[in-house]
Motif scaffolding. Structure first.
Motif, PDB file in Angstrom:
ATOM      1  N   ALA A  34       0.829  -1.210   0.000  1.00  0.00           N
ATOM      2  CA  ALA A  34       0.000   0.000   0.000  1.00  0.00           C
ATOM      3  C   ALA A  34       0.864   1.261   0.000  1.00  0.00           C
ATOM      4  CB  ALA A  34      -0.944  -0.001   1.201  1.00  0.00           C
ATOM      5  N   LEU A  35       1.998   1.214   0.691  1.00  0.00           N
ATOM      6  CA  LEU A  35       2.885   2.382   0.758  1.00  0.00           C
ATOM      7  C   LEU A  35       3.634   2.634  -0.547  1.00  0.00           C
ATOM      8  CD1 LEU A  35       4.447   1.907   4.316  1.00  0.00           C
ATOM      9  CD2 LEU A  35       2.773   3.629   3.611  1.00  0.00           C
ATOM     10  N   ILE A  36       3.924   1.561  -1.292  1.00  0.00           N
ATOM     11  CA  ILE A  36       4.725   1.721  -2.507  1.00  0.00           C
ATOM     12  C   ILE A  36       3.901   1.633  -3.784  1.00  0.00           C
ATOM     13  CG2 ILE A  36       6.845   0.960  -1.395  1.00  0.00           C
ATOM     14  CD1 ILE A  36       6.520  -1.746  -2.886  1.00  0.00           C
ATOM     15  N   GLY A  37       2.616   1.372  -3.672  1.00  0.00           N
ATOM     16  CA  GLY A  37       1.758   1.361  -4.849  1.00  0.00           C
ATOM     17  C   GLY A  37       1.518   0.004  -5.474  1.00  0.00           C
ATOM     18  N   LEU A  38       1.706  -1.061  -4.723  1.00  0.00           N
ATOM     19  CA  LEU A  38       1.388  -2.407  -5.209  1.00  0.00           C
ATOM     20  C   LEU A  38       0.189  -2.933  -4.439  1.00  0.00           C
ATOM     21  CD1 LEU A  38       4.970  -3.966  -5.525  1.00  0.00           C
ATOM     22  CD2 LEU A  38       3.539  -3.002  -7.335  1.00  0.00           C
ATOM     23  N   LYS A  39      -0.707  -3.614  -5.150  1.00  0.00           N
ATOM     24  CA  LYS A  39      -1.971  -4.032  -4.536  1.00  0.00           C
ATOM     25  C   LYS A  39      -1.943  -5.396  -3.867  1.00  0.00           C
ATOM     26  CE  LYS A  39      -4.779  -0.708  -6.161  1.00  0.00           C
ATOM     27  NZ  LYS A  39      -5.539   0.154  -5.333  1.00  0.00           N
ATOM     28  N   THR A  40      -1.033  -6.279  -4.275  1.00  0.00           N
ATOM     29  CA  THR A  40      -1.084  -7.631  -3.726  1.00  0.00           C
ATOM     30  C   THR A  40       0.203  -8.024  -3.020  1.00  0.00           C
ATOM     31  OG1 THR A  40      -0.227  -8.770  -5.685  1.00  0.00           O
ATOM     32  CG2 THR A  40      -2.612  -8.346  -5.621  1.00  0.00           C
ATOM     33  N   LYS A  41       0.033  -8.923  -2.054  1.00  0.00           N
ATOM     34  CA  LYS A  41       1.161  -9.492  -1.327  1.00  0.00           C
ATOM     35  C   LYS A  41       2.083 -10.235  -2.295  1.00  0.00           C
ATOM     36  CE  LYS A  41       1.360 -13.345   1.739  1.00  0.00           C
ATOM     37  NZ  LYS A  41       0.737 -14.114   2.797  1.00  0.00           N
ATOM     38  N   GLY A  42       1.499 -10.883  -3.291  1.00  0.00           N
ATOM     39  CA  GLY A  42       2.296 -11.617  -4.275  1.00  0.00           C
ATOM     40  C   GLY A  42       3.212 -10.703  -5.070  1.00  0.00           C
ATOM     41  N   VAL A  58       7.180   2.842  -8.308  1.00  0.00           N
ATOM     42  CA  VAL A  58       7.425   1.951  -7.175  1.00  0.00           C
ATOM     43  C   VAL A  58       8.872   2.080  -6.706  1.00  0.00           C
ATOM     44  CG1 VAL A  58       7.549  -0.480  -6.470  1.00  0.00           C
ATOM     45  CG2 VAL A  58       5.557   0.349  -7.752  1.00  0.00           C
ATOM     46  N   ALA A  59       9.813   2.144  -7.650  1.00  0.00           N
ATOM     47  CA  ALA A  59      11.231   2.294  -7.284  1.00  0.00           C
ATOM     48  C   ALA A  59      11.458   3.580  -6.498  1.00  0.00           C
ATOM     49  CB  ALA A  59      12.097   2.275  -8.542  1.00  0.00           C
ATOM     50  N   LEU A  60      10.842   4.663  -6.927  1.00  0.00           N
ATOM     51  CA  LEU A  60      10.999   5.940  -6.217  1.00  0.00           C
ATOM     52  C   LEU A  60      10.361   5.884  -4.830  1.00  0.00           C
ATOM     53  CD1 LEU A  60      10.430   8.379  -9.202  1.00  0.00           C
ATOM     54  CD2 LEU A  60      12.585   8.003  -7.956  1.00  0.00           C
ATOM     55  N   ALA A  61       9.227   5.189  -4.716  1.00  0.00           N
ATOM     56  CA  ALA A  61       8.577   5.052  -3.410  1.00  0.00           C
ATOM     57  C   ALA A  61       9.455   4.250  -2.451  1.00  0.00           C
ATOM     58  CB  ALA A  61       7.207   4.395  -3.566  1.00  0.00           C
ATOM     59  N   ILE A  62      10.087   3.190  -2.964  1.00  0.00           N
ATOM     60  CA  ILE A  62      10.989   2.384  -2.138  1.00  0.00           C
ATOM     61  C   ILE A  62      12.194   3.218  -1.707  1.00  0.00           C
ATOM     62  CG2 ILE A  62      12.587   0.421  -2.173  1.00  0.00           C
ATOM     63  CD1 ILE A  62      10.463  -1.006  -3.994  1.00  0.00           C
ATOM     64  N   GLU A  63      12.748   3.985  -2.640  1.00  0.00           N
ATOM     65  CA  GLU A  63      13.883   4.848  -2.305  1.00  0.00           C
ATOM     66  C   GLU A  63      13.493   5.839  -1.206  1.00  0.00           C
ATOM     67  OE1 GLU A  63      17.033   6.807  -5.128  1.00  0.00           O
ATOM     68  OE2 GLU A  63      15.298   8.156  -4.994  1.00  0.00           O
ATOM     69  N   GLU A  64      12.319   6.429  -1.324  1.00  0.00           N
ATOM     70  CA  GLU A  64      11.870   7.397  -0.321  1.00  0.00           C
ATOM     71  C   GLU A  64      11.666   6.740   1.040  1.00  0.00           C
ATOM     72  OE1 GLU A  64       8.127  10.396   0.484  1.00  0.00           O
ATOM     73  OE2 GLU A  64       8.643   9.923  -1.587  1.00  0.00           O
ATOM     74  N   GLY A 112      -1.133  -0.709  -9.589  1.00  0.00           N
ATOM     75  CA  GLY A 112      -2.409  -0.827  -8.910  1.00  0.00           C
ATOM     76  C   GLY A 112      -3.543  -0.968  -9.900  1.00  0.00           C
ATOM     77  N   GLU A 113      -3.452  -0.255 -11.038  1.00  0.00           N
ATOM     78  CA  GLU A 113      -4.493  -0.314 -12.057  1.00  0.00           C
ATOM     79  C   GLU A 113      -4.564  -1.699 -12.658  1.00  0.00           C
ATOM     80  OE1 GLU A 113      -4.567   3.476 -11.003  1.00  0.00           O
ATOM     81  OE2 GLU A 113      -6.109   2.590 -12.256  1.00  0.00           O
ATOM     82  N   ALA A 114      -3.430  -2.271 -12.993  1.00  0.00           N
ATOM     83  CA  ALA A 114      -3.398  -3.561 -13.661  1.00  0.00           C
ATOM     84  C   ALA A 114      -3.892  -4.661 -12.739  1.00  0.00           C
ATOM     85  CB  ALA A 114      -1.995  -3.888 -14.149  1.00  0.00           C
ATOM     86  N   GLU A 115      -3.633  -4.524 -11.427  1.00  0.00           N
ATOM     87  CA  GLU A 115      -4.019  -5.557 -10.495  1.00  0.00           C
ATOM     88  C   GLU A 115      -5.445  -5.382  -9.974  1.00  0.00           C
ATOM     89  OE1 GLU A 115      -1.222  -5.995  -7.423  1.00  0.00           O
ATOM     90  OE2 GLU A 115       0.459  -6.211  -8.778  1.00  0.00           O
TER      91      GLU A 115
END
Length: 118
Positions: A34-42, A58-64, A112-115
């Motif tokens: 949720a913090l990095i923009g991915l919807k699933t645990k997988g 997602v890479a930028l969110a992880i860096e932040e 998030g859109e694709a998932e």
């Protein structure tokens, strides 16, 4: 007197930096996603293990989240190129076709859109 030692080959592999970051934050894969923009645990699991390409967002969110200890340039070749970095870390073997950007700026298959429809 000999010192006890671990049998050779029994040590566990090092924890990948993204998984270590999540563990240090003390959050679940769902919360991290949720913090990095991915919807699933997988999806989070695949990214943590370096088995899926990481979108620029997602890479930028992880860096932040890591306060810069994990460099987005190591996770995404688009960011590496934009920053003039001639390397990509854990995801160097990613097929560039998998990195096709969607209109939302996310990586196809990990956004998030694709998932959302999955």
């Amino acid at each position: 007197m000999t010192q006890p030692s671990e049998p050779q080959g029994s040590s566990q592999p090092p924890v990948p930096p993204i998984a270590a970051l999540r563990a240090a934050l003390g959050i679940t894969q769902e919360e991290f996603g949720a913090l990095i923009g991915l919807k699933t645990k997988g999806s989070v699991s695949l990214v943590e293990r370096g088995l899926a390409p990481v979108s620029a967002d997602v890479a930028l969110a992880i860096e932040e989240l890591s306060d810069g200890t994990i460099d987005a340039s190591d996770l995404n070749p688009i960011i590496a190129k934009a920053r003039g970095v001639d390397r990509v870390g854990n995801h160097a073997d990613s097929d560039t076709a998998k990195l096709e950007e969607t209109p939302t700026g996310q990586c196809a298959g990990l956004s998030g859109e694709a998932e959302a429809g999955a």
